[in-house]
Design a protein around this motif. Structure first.
Motif, mmCIF file in Angstrom:
data_model
loop_
_atom_site.group_PDB
_atom_site.id
_atom_site.type_symbol
_atom_site.label_atom_id
_atom_site.label_comp_id
_atom_site.label_asym_id
_atom_site.label_seq_id
_atom_site.Cartn_x
_atom_site.Cartn_y
_atom_site.Cartn_z
ATOM 1 N N VAL A 285 0.856 -1.194 0.000
ATOM 2 C CA VAL A 285 0.000 0.000 0.000
ATOM 3 C C VAL A 285 0.890 1.242 0.000
ATOM 4 O O VAL A 285 2.085 1.165 0.320
ATOM 5 N N GLU A 286 0.323 2.367 -0.382
ATOM 6 C CA GLU A 286 1.027 3.642 -0.225
ATOM 7 C C GLU A 286 0.595 4.245 1.110
ATOM 8 O O GLU A 286 -0.601 4.370 1.389
ATOM 9 N N LEU A 287 1.575 4.631 1.913
ATOM 10 C CA LEU A 287 1.277 5.171 3.240
ATOM 11 C C LEU A 287 1.160 6.691 3.221
ATOM 12 O O LEU A 287 0.451 7.264 4.062
ATOM 13 N N PHE A 288 1.837 7.348 2.282
ATOM 14 C CA PHE A 288 1.826 8.803 2.221
ATOM 15 C C PHE A 288 1.352 9.283 0.857
ATOM 16 O O PHE A 288 1.645 8.674 -0.185
ATOM 17 N N ASP A 289 0.651 10.379 0.894
ATOM 18 C CA ASP A 289 0.308 11.100 -0.335
ATOM 19 C C ASP A 289 1.440 12.106 -0.566
ATOM 20 O O ASP A 289 1.594 13.078 0.170
ATOM 21 N N ARG A 290 2.273 11.832 -1.544
ATOM 22 C CA ARG A 290 3.451 12.653 -1.796
ATOM 23 C C ARG A 290 3.208 13.711 -2.869
ATOM 24 O O ARG A 290 4.144 14.381 -3.309
ATOM 25 N N SER A 291 1.964 13.881 -3.272
ATOM 26 C CA SER A 291 1.666 14.803 -4.381
ATOM 27 C C SER A 291 1.523 16.251 -3.918
ATOM 28 O O SER A 291 1.404 17.151 -4.724
ATOM 29 N N THR A 292 1.519 16.471 -2.602
ATOM 30 C CA THR A 292 1.337 17.832 -2.093
ATOM 31 C C THR A 292 2.627 18.327 -1.446
ATOM 32 O O THR A 292 3.591 17.582 -1.273
ATOM 33 N N ARG A 293 2.633 19.605 -1.076
ATOM 34 C CA ARG A 293 3.812 20.224 -0.481
ATOM 35 C C ARG A 293 4.204 19.529 0.837
ATOM 36 O O ARG A 293 5.376 19.296 1.097
ATOM 37 N N HIS A 294 3.207 19.257 1.665
ATOM 38 C CA HIS A 294 3.435 18.560 2.921
ATOM 39 C C HIS A 294 2.911 17.137 2.827
ATOM 40 O O HIS A 294 1.838 16.897 2.265
ATOM 41 N N LEU A 295 3.686 16.219 3.393
ATOM 42 C CA LEU A 295 3.253 14.820 3.383
ATOM 43 C C LEU A 295 1.955 14.659 4.164
ATOM 44 O O LEU A 295 1.771 15.260 5.222
ATOM 45 N N SER A 296 1.069 13.850 3.652
ATOM 46 C CA SER A 296 -0.154 13.516 4.395
ATOM 47 C C SER A 296 -0.396 12.023 4.262
ATOM 48 O O SER A 296 0.037 11.383 3.295
ATOM 49 N N LEU A 297 -1.051 11.460 5.260
ATOM 50 C CA LEU A 297 -1.310 10.029 5.268
ATOM 51 C C LEU A 297 -2.432 9.652 4.320
ATOM 52 O O LEU A 297 -3.445 10.362 4.220
ATOM 53 N N THR A 298 -2.267 8.546 3.658
ATOM 54 C CA THR A 298 -3.372 7.973 2.890
ATOM 55 C C THR A 298 -4.304 7.262 3.867
ATOM 56 O O THR A 298 -4.010 7.147 5.064
#
Length: 299
Positions: free
Chosen positions: A45-58
């Motif tokens: 699974v992907e744990l982080f949404d890396r598409s934004t400026r700050h990391l956020s959890l999926t």
């Protein structure tokens, strides 16, 4: 997947940055990124949404984070529980004691130990001394207080209490006014004994045989208080430890010492050899061996 991976992932989530998390964990940013990437690959699974400026959890990352918190809390609680065990704040001790011995020593023993360790539960197992020894050998109780002698091949044995045997006799018996009696003078009496699985049963039988006679047994029972009641009802006499006399309150029962008595009741504390004993058990054993207030004959 191991706990270290989860901890590092959670640190990244808390900091919302691999760089800041690397500073807090004293790892390089590339090493930290590889560890989290490896965790994602293991979990698929992907744990982080890396598409934004700050990391956020999926959504998956939030689930892993929540379960990681629970795991860390459980481990923290485990350390506290083990610390409490080491400090004897909690625990359970299973103690084997014959009913007669329990009457004499258990109440004071439990009171003193509970005052020091209120969260340690003492579970009492009451059976005849012969059965109690078997329970110790089979690790079914943690320790026992029992009548000596016993086979010490499998047991650690610590002397505990010694008491003399006396004659329990009803107040109207022809011998009731004697200051002392010899065991041989009882050869024509009816005896009230403990049941066969009690060591004290054998002690009385052997004492009579050593004085030249086989006792005439009228009753056997596993209850010491019933023995004293049968004595008061003129159903026979009994040979019992002197300390029992001070536990019973029947005015019709008299106690007479035995002449030149070498007939003693010896108790010992027993644990199984070569086996693990809990922190609580070791503390109880230490208290029983070292505390002089416990080592008396109950008068």
């Amino acid at each position: 997947m191991d706990l270290r991976q989860i901890q590092l992932f959670m640190e990244v989530a808390d900091q919302q940055s691999f760089t800041k998390a690397a500073e807090h964990t004293f790892l390089s940013q590339p090493s930290l990124s590889k560890i989290v990437k490896r965790l994602e690959e293991e979990l698929q699974v992907e744990l982080f949404d890396r598409s934004t400026r700050h990391l956020s959890l999926t959504d998956a990352g939030k689930t892993v984070y929540q379960q990681g918190q629970k795991s860390l809390e459980s481990l923290s609680e485990l350390k506290i529980l083990l610390d409490e065990l080491r400090n004897v704040k909690t625990g359970e001790i299973k103690i084997g004691i014959p009913p007669l011995v329990g009457t004499l020593v258990f109440p004071d023993m439990a009171l003193k130990f509970h005052a020091k360790y209120p969260k340690v539960w003492l579970q009492l197992v009451e059976l005849g001394a012969k059965r109690i020894v078997q329970l110790v050998e089979n690790s079914e109780v943690d320790l026992a207080i029992c009548v000596l002698p016993v086979d010490e091949e499998k047991l650690n044995v610590y002397p505990f209490i010694s008491d003399e045997f006396v004659v329990f006799i009803y107040d109207e018996h022809p011998l009731a006014n004697r200051e002392k009696l010899s065991i041989s003078e009882l050869k024509d009496e009816k005896f009230i004994l403990f049941s066969d699985d009690f060591t004290i049963h054998d002690s009385v039988i052997n004492a009579c045989k050593a004085n030249g006679f086989e006792p005439n047994v009228s009753y056997k029972t596993s209850q010491w208080d019933l023995i004293t009641e049968l004595v008061s009802a003129k159903m026979g006499i009994a040979l019992l430890p002197k300390s029992i006399f001070y536990k019973q309150n029947n005015p019709k029962v008299k106690m007479i010492p035995i002449k030149d008595s070498v007939f003693h009741w010896r108790l010992g504390i027993m644990t199984k050899k070569d086996t693990y004993h809990s922190f609580a058990t070791r503390e109880l054993l230490k208290m029983l061996i070292e505390n002089p207030n416990e080592k008396n004959s109950a008068k």
